[in-house]
Structure formats: C-alpha cells, structure tokens
Write an enzyme that holds these catalytic residues in place. Sequence first.
Site, PDB file in Angstrom:
ATOM      1  N   PHE A 129      -7.328   1.546   5.431  1.00 47.87           N
ATOM      2  CA  PHE A 129      -6.385   0.448   5.023  1.00 47.87           C
ATOM      3  C   PHE A 129      -6.681  -0.794   5.964  1.00 47.87           C
ATOM      4  O   PHE A 129      -6.305  -1.822   5.784  1.00 47.87           O
ATOM      5  CB  PHE A 129      -4.712   0.603   5.212  1.00 47.87           C
TER       6      PHE A 129
ATOM      7  N   LYS B 142       7.617  -1.007   6.878  1.00 50.55           N
ATOM      8  CA  LYS B 142       7.512   0.349   6.028  1.00 50.55           C
ATOM      9  C   LYS B 142       8.867   0.401   5.320  1.00 50.55           C
ATOM     10  O   LYS B 142      10.112   0.128   5.747  1.00 50.55           O
ATOM     11  CB  LYS B 142       7.550   1.398   7.126  1.00 50.55           C
TER      12      LYS B 142
ATOM     13  N   LYS C 218       2.346   4.917   1.583  1.00 51.52           N
ATOM     14  CA  LYS C 218       2.572   5.055   2.671  1.00 51.52           C
ATOM     15  C   LYS C 218       2.142   6.628   2.716  1.00 51.52           C
ATOM     16  O   LYS C 218       2.833   7.553   2.213  1.00 51.52           O
ATOM     17  CB  LYS C 218       3.677   4.966   3.339  1.00 51.52           C
TER      18      LYS C 218
ATOM     19  N   ARG D 249      -3.002   8.364  16.952  1.00 52.51           N
ATOM     20  CA  ARG D 249      -1.913   7.244  17.040  1.00 52.51           C
ATOM     21  C   ARG D 249      -1.568   6.855  18.664  1.00 52.51           C
ATOM     22  O   ARG D 249      -1.293   6.089  19.043  1.00 52.51           O
ATOM     23  CB  ARG D 249      -0.673   8.036  16.414  1.00 52.51           C
TER      24      ARG D 249
ATOM     25  N   ARG E 101       5.101  -3.691  17.299  1.00 51.20           N
ATOM     26  CA  ARG E 101       5.719  -3.658  16.118  1.00 51.20           C
ATOM     27  C   ARG E 101       6.383  -4.678  15.699  1.00 51.20           C
ATOM     28  O   ARG E 101       7.249  -5.145  16.417  1.00 51.20           O
ATOM     29  CB  ARG E 101       6.897  -2.512  16.360  1.00 51.20           C
TER      30      ARG E 101
ATOM     31  N   ARG F 178      -2.973   9.428  11.423  1.00 54.49           N
ATOM     32  CA  ARG F 178      -3.463   8.104  11.581  1.00 54.49           C
ATOM     33  C   ARG F 178      -4.542   7.984  12.379  1.00 54.49           C
ATOM     34  O   ARG F 178      -4.922   8.675  13.672  1.00 54.49           O
ATOM     35  CB  ARG F 178      -2.572   7.097  12.396  1.00 54.49           C
TER      36      ARG F 178
ATOM     37  N   GLU G  55      -5.567   6.601   7.119  1.00 53.31           N
ATOM     38  CA  GLU G  55      -4.646   7.745   7.383  1.00 53.31           C
ATOM     39  C   GLU G  55      -5.391   8.960   6.850  1.00 53.31           C
ATOM     40  O   GLU G  55      -5.718   8.950   5.702  1.00 53.31           O
ATOM     41  CB  GLU G  55      -3.392   7.528   6.724  1.00 53.31           C
TER      42      GLU G  55
ATOM     43  N   GLU H 176       0.715  -1.163  -0.070  1.00 54.54           N
ATOM     44  CA  GLU H 176       0.190   0.039   0.033  1.00 54.54           C
ATOM     45  C   GLU H 176       0.928   1.249  -0.060  1.00 54.54           C
ATOM     46  O   GLU H 176       2.062   1.292   0.525  1.00 54.54           O
ATOM     47  CB  GLU H 176      -0.912  -0.044   1.111  1.00 54.54           C
TER      48      GLU H 176
HETATM   49  N1  ATP Z   1      -1.254   2.179   4.195  1.00 54.28           N
HETATM   50  C1  ATP Z   1      -0.759   2.552   5.499  1.00 54.28           C
HETATM   51  N2  ATP Z   1      -0.873   1.452   6.434  1.00 54.28           N
HETATM   52  C2  ATP Z   1      -0.433   1.640   7.822  1.00 54.28           C
HETATM   53  N3  ATP Z   1      -0.146   2.680   8.214  1.00 54.28           N
HETATM   54  C3  ATP Z   1       0.350   3.885   7.229  1.00 54.28           C
HETATM   55  C4  ATP Z   1      -0.351   3.765   6.070  1.00 54.28           C
HETATM   56  N4  ATP Z   1       0.141   4.996   5.346  1.00 54.28           N
HETATM   57  C5  ATP Z   1       0.449   5.623   6.162  1.00 54.28           C
HETATM   58  N5  ATP Z   1       0.531   5.011   7.467  1.00 54.28           N
HETATM   59  C6  ATP Z   1       1.017   5.659   8.560  1.00 54.28           C
HETATM   60  O1  ATP Z   1       2.517   5.392   8.794  1.00 54.28           O
HETATM   61  C7  ATP Z   1       2.865   5.361  10.239  1.00 54.28           C
HETATM   62  C8  ATP Z   1       3.721   4.429  10.337  1.00 54.28           C
HETATM   63  O2  ATP Z   1       5.196   5.037   9.751  1.00 54.28           O
HETATM   64  P1  ATP Z   1       6.132   6.057  10.242  1.00 54.28           P
HETATM   65  O3  ATP Z   1       7.414   5.317  10.633  1.00 54.28           O
HETATM   66  O4  ATP Z   1       6.309   7.230   9.252  1.00 54.28           O
HETATM   67  O5  ATP Z   1       5.506   6.643  11.593  1.00 54.28           O
HETATM   68  P2  ATP Z   1       5.999   6.820  13.060  1.00 54.28           P
HETATM   69  O6  ATP Z   1       4.664   7.367  13.714  1.00 54.28           O
HETATM   70  O7  ATP Z   1       7.200   7.584  13.110  1.00 54.28           O
HETATM   71  O8  ATP Z   1       6.142   5.308  13.197  1.00 54.28           O
HETATM   72  P3  ATP Z   1       5.207   4.386  14.024  1.00 54.28           P
HETATM   73  O9  ATP Z   1       3.876   4.857  14.165  1.00 54.28           O
HETATM   74  O10 ATP Z   1       5.611   3.116  13.350  1.00 54.28           O
HETATM   75  O11 ATP Z   1       5.900   4.439  15.317  1.00 54.28           O
HETATM   76  C9  ATP Z   1       1.597   4.686  10.573  1.00 54.28           C
HETATM   77  O12 ATP Z   1       1.340   4.803  12.165  1.00 54.28           O
HETATM   78  C10 ATP Z   1       0.288   5.468   9.633  1.00 54.28           C
HETATM   79  O13 ATP Z   1      -0.017   6.524  10.313  1.00 54.28           O
END
Ligand code: ATP
Length: 625
Positions: free
Chosen positions: A345, A426, A255, A275, A420, A260, A305, A253
């Site tokens: 998603f 990712k 990103k 989140r 996690r 979130r 998202e 998918e």
């Molecule tokens: N298709 C998708 N599926 C799941 N999450 C997605 C998607 N697209 C975007 N996201 C976002 O990406 C986030 C995870 O990636 P990223 O590392 O950039 O964020 P983070 O908040 O720093 O890390 P994390 O949430 O893993 O702690 C998810 O929490 C969600 O908000």
Amino acid sequence: MLKVANNALQSNFILLAQVFDKLEKETSRLKMMEILADYFENISPEDVRIAIYLLSGKTGPSFEAVDFGVGEKFVIESLLRIYGGFKVEIEDLYKELGDLGLVAKNIVKDKESSLTLNEVFSYLKTIALTSGPSSQDKKIELLTEMLDRASSLEALYLVRIILGRLRLGAQDATVIEALSFARVKSKDLKPKIERCYNLTSDLGYVAYILFKEGEEALDFVRAIVGNPIRMALAERMENPEEIFNKVGKCIVEPKYDGFRCQVHKIDNKVKIYSRNLEDNTYMFPEIVESTIKFCRAKDCIFEGEAISFDPETLRFMPFQITVQRKRKHNILKVAAKFPLRLEVFDLLYKDGLDITSKPLFERKKLLNDTIVKNETIVISDSYEVDSPEKIKNLFENYVSQGMEGIMIKRLDGVYQAGSRNFNWIKLKRSMKQSILSDTIDAVIMGYFYGKGQRIKLGIGSLLIGLYDPEMDCFETIAKLGSGFTEEEWMELLKNLEEIRTNFKPNNYVSEINPDFWVKPKIVVEVEADEITVSPVHTVGRKGLNKDYLNNLPTGSGFALRFPRAKRIRYDKSPFDSTTPNEIYEMYELSKNKKSKDISENSVNLDSTKLLKKTKMKDKDKTLFD
Ligand SMILES: Nc1ncnc2c1ncn2[C@@H]1O[C@H](COP(=O)(O)OP(=O)(O)OP(=O)(O)O)[C@@H](O)[C@H]1O
C-alpha cells in the site's frame, strides 16, 4: 591484545560504567535524563554514538540483532582464568549472588583501568563477529583479556552486556531528551531528533550527526535504505461523516488482517522488517524472491500487509496462520499449505530518494510504476473517494467480505514515520460492534497462580499494563483471566517463566502485586467492554491527570472492564503497546457512543455467516478468510 587506534579525545569506559551505575539506582526519569545529558555533553561525537548503542547493550542500532555467542559457561571460564582458583567457588558465588555480573565485580580486582569506550566497543564487536572453528576459545580469550583489563565496576557491566542482561530502564524517549539538553540545555531539539530517529531508527547515528555537524545538519537527514523506517500508524474514528469532514477527498483501502512488512531492496538483497522493526526476512522467502524479480528499482522501500491464503478457496487465512511462520522450522510447511501475498500500500523510498514527504497520491503513482504485476506482491485495492457515503459503502462491502474494516488515508498526506495521526484513519468492524472503539495491545507485567480449575495449570490470570512514553514506565490497566484456551495458557506460562523476575522492575508503576513479576516482553491484544476510571490501576494517572482528568479524583487511572485476550502480538514490542493517551481518547469516544443510540449504527457483522454467503469470483480482488 586487541589493537585500537588511540586518540586523545577518547573517553574511558569507566565513565560510562559510572553512568550505568547511577541510572540503575535512579527511578526518576528526569534525573536519568540529567545524568545522560551531563555525560553526553563531555564526550566526543563518536563516543556519544558508541555510548548510545551500549546503553541498550548493543554494538549497533536496536534493529540490528547482536549475538555475542557467549553463554554463562564462557563467562565462568573467563572469570576462572582471571581468578585462578576453583571453578566450584565461582559457581557457589553465582548461586549466592544470582547475577554473573556481580560475580565478576567480586572477582575482578578493583584497579584503575585504561579501557577506552572505543576499545570496549571493538572487543564486543570482535567477540560478536568471531565465528568458525575454535571461535569458542577465541571468544573466551578476548573476554578474558577485556575483563582482566577492567576495573570491578566495569567488569560488572561488561558481563551483563555480553550476556544480554543489561537493564537500565532508560528508554529512547529519555535518551532523545538528554541529547537535546546536552546540546541546547532545553527540550527544543526533541522534535528534530525524533524526526531523524523515526526515519533512520538509528539514534547513535542521529546523535553523531547532531554533535559532529550541529543541529542544522539534522534537517538533511533522510531515510536510509536498509534501516527500517519507524512505521506510520493510524488514528481511530467511527463515523464516515466525521472522517470525511476531517480528511476530505481521500483514499480508501481494505484493512487486511495480516503481518505488516516493510520491504527494503538494496541491489539484489532484500530485508523485511516487522511492525516493531525486527528483521523478519526469514519468514517470507516468497516476498524476497518476488522483490528481486518484480521490483523495478535498484534501491527501494515499500510497505504492505503479508497475508496467507488457501490456494484452493483463495480465501485469506486468519492472522494466526500467517504468524506460524515465526517458527523457523515451520515456514516451508506453512508456505506449502498456505501461500502468501503481500498487499502493498505504500512506497517510501526509490533509487536514492526518500519520498516519505511526498503526498500519498504521488507515492501511489510511483508505486504503480515500481512493481511489475506478479502473483505474490500485489498492489492493494485502493479507491479515491469524494463522499462519506462512498466511505460507508466501501466499509460495508469489505466487512461483508470478511475484512477487518478499512483504512482511510489523506490524499495529500505525507508518510509520517513513527507517528499516529489523522493522515491514516482506521475504521474497524469491532468499533461498530462494541462500546469500545478498538482492541488494546497491553504488556504482560506479571501473573497470578490459578484458582479453582486453573490450579493445575499454575496460572490463573495476568496483570497487564501499558507503556507510557511520557513517563517512560509501565502502568497497570487490568487483570486478565479469560480468552485463552487451556493449551494457550500452558504455552504462555512456559514463555512467562523464561522472563520471570524476582523483583518488581523499577519502571513498573503498580499498586497490585502479582504472584510473579515478569519483564516487559510479551504483548497481548485484549478486547474489553468498557474503559472505566479506576482508583487501583495506574494507566494515565501521572501523565494524563494534569491535562485531561481534572474532574476526576486525584490518583485515578484507567482500567478495562471485562477484558478478554484475543491473541498474543508477536509483532509488537512492549514499547508499541496502546498508549495512555489513546486510552483516554477511546474513553472519550465510548462516552459519546454510549449516549447515542447504538443500535442505530450497528450492522449485522456476524462475519462467519457473511463469509459462508460470499462467493469467490475474482482471484485478484476477493481473497478472504
Ligand atoms: N491498507 C492498509 N494500510 C495500512 N495498514 C494496513 C492496511 N491493511 C492492514 N493494515 C494493518 O493495520 C495495522 C493498523 O491497524 P490495527 O489497529 O489493527 O493494528 P495495531 O497493530 O493494533 O495498531 P497500530 O499498528 O495502529 O498500533 C497496520 O499496522 C497494518 O499492519
């Protein structure tokens, strides 16, 4: 007087006040755990539930905002009624002691108190729920009645609770371990308790089930619509081949760089959690409306998202635009200029059924049946792929459209609440560009006066660190002095001044003393060139050394080289920062990467150029910044 049904099994509040007192003086996490375990073991299941809420100064689970509506003035008024002297004396005492809790401890006569835990809980709940005309007087009356019945130690903690200033340093991880010890004298129940907590976000409820019905009953705990499910998180990997070897046939998918949202529909009511499980429903009126109109389930939980777009160009707007909705007065203005789409998603719950343990492909099918096509809530792009080449192509395609990267998800992966792991991976463009595989979400622990040009700003750099869930403390990782504009520094300083504290919080592990300490509250996303081993910074020093860092000098921690602030993460709580374990994994990844020829892997990812080149075609597919 407030009436509460009396029950011989009820424990007195003084026992909990004594636990607070011990916890406050204790810095060892193990000792804190023992104090709590000992306490839980000797009280009723209902009292364990209440005690868990009160430990975090709340009258319910942490995702429920509690507002007692009682400010310092009310507390002073209550104390005055009990004391009977002059207000100015109380105010002077407050000036001297700097803590209204301590003032209460001084003023309230020490006596044997008969307040039960349940009574205190009822007082607090009633105070919080009292509203409308003359509610001020009613709140003061209740507070006075409660404090008048309390012993001086109880009064100290009651005032801190009511003012939202209870800081005991015992986090969820410690409480979970204590529950397990209280029940089976070992950590053995930790995974079961964690599973239930991740699904319900209500530790009081989980503890109640455990103590009332026994550990077997935990196996039957399921998600509850209305209670946020702790969000599943993604691991990082950098190479499509390795990813494919790990997960096999999978779903890819885009990103999205938005916000979130976990949407809960309960009949015709909607709640949206962020989140960090904050209720952010107010930020997204369009999602609320469309959920009611277009969601085909009576009760359901789905995730996506939320991302703003420009209605003229149909381009997705940067995160900074979406986040402007945080300010309540801004929402309608921002929504009019930049409408919003929720790219959904996942589906986690539908009509009474928790489906988090179903494989992803089944959840996706159910999701497609649940959302009726509409403009605001859109099922996100999602491709089933069966080769690393396809992963690579999709990555390059989405990055060329200005996306952050892609998410790769195991087809048969369950939704692993609060964890996690490699069910989700990712792959971000930043991982391709730099030695470091990802940005880091760090907590601001303190700050330094400016030097040179920054003197006039009053702030020059930040001391940042990470929450270590193993050790239940905050450890430093860098000094951060670049990345913000002058305006951003000034706004940040304002926010930091509000959380400044005169003492180093006792759950901070730091060898550096900033000019000012702040409470752990603000999370900043940081880019850096490299993770290095440091004799000064403390991240990973305790928790990781045992297992991983045997080859390094004892006392080493991790530090960031050339850190730059990217943005403030309003959607993360300090406990959601990057963990020392992740830093260690990123350190290992970057070591491997350094030894490869980086240029071989790198692609031209100057997204601004690429964006200009891309044309808008399909409204449904290519919204980007
Ligand atoms: N298709 C998708 N599926 C799941 N999450 C997605 C998607 N697209 C975007 N996201 C976002 O990406 C986030 C995870 O990636 P990223 O590392 O950039 O964020 P983070 O908040 O720093 O890390 P994390 O949430 O893993 O702690 C998810 O929490 C969600 O908000």
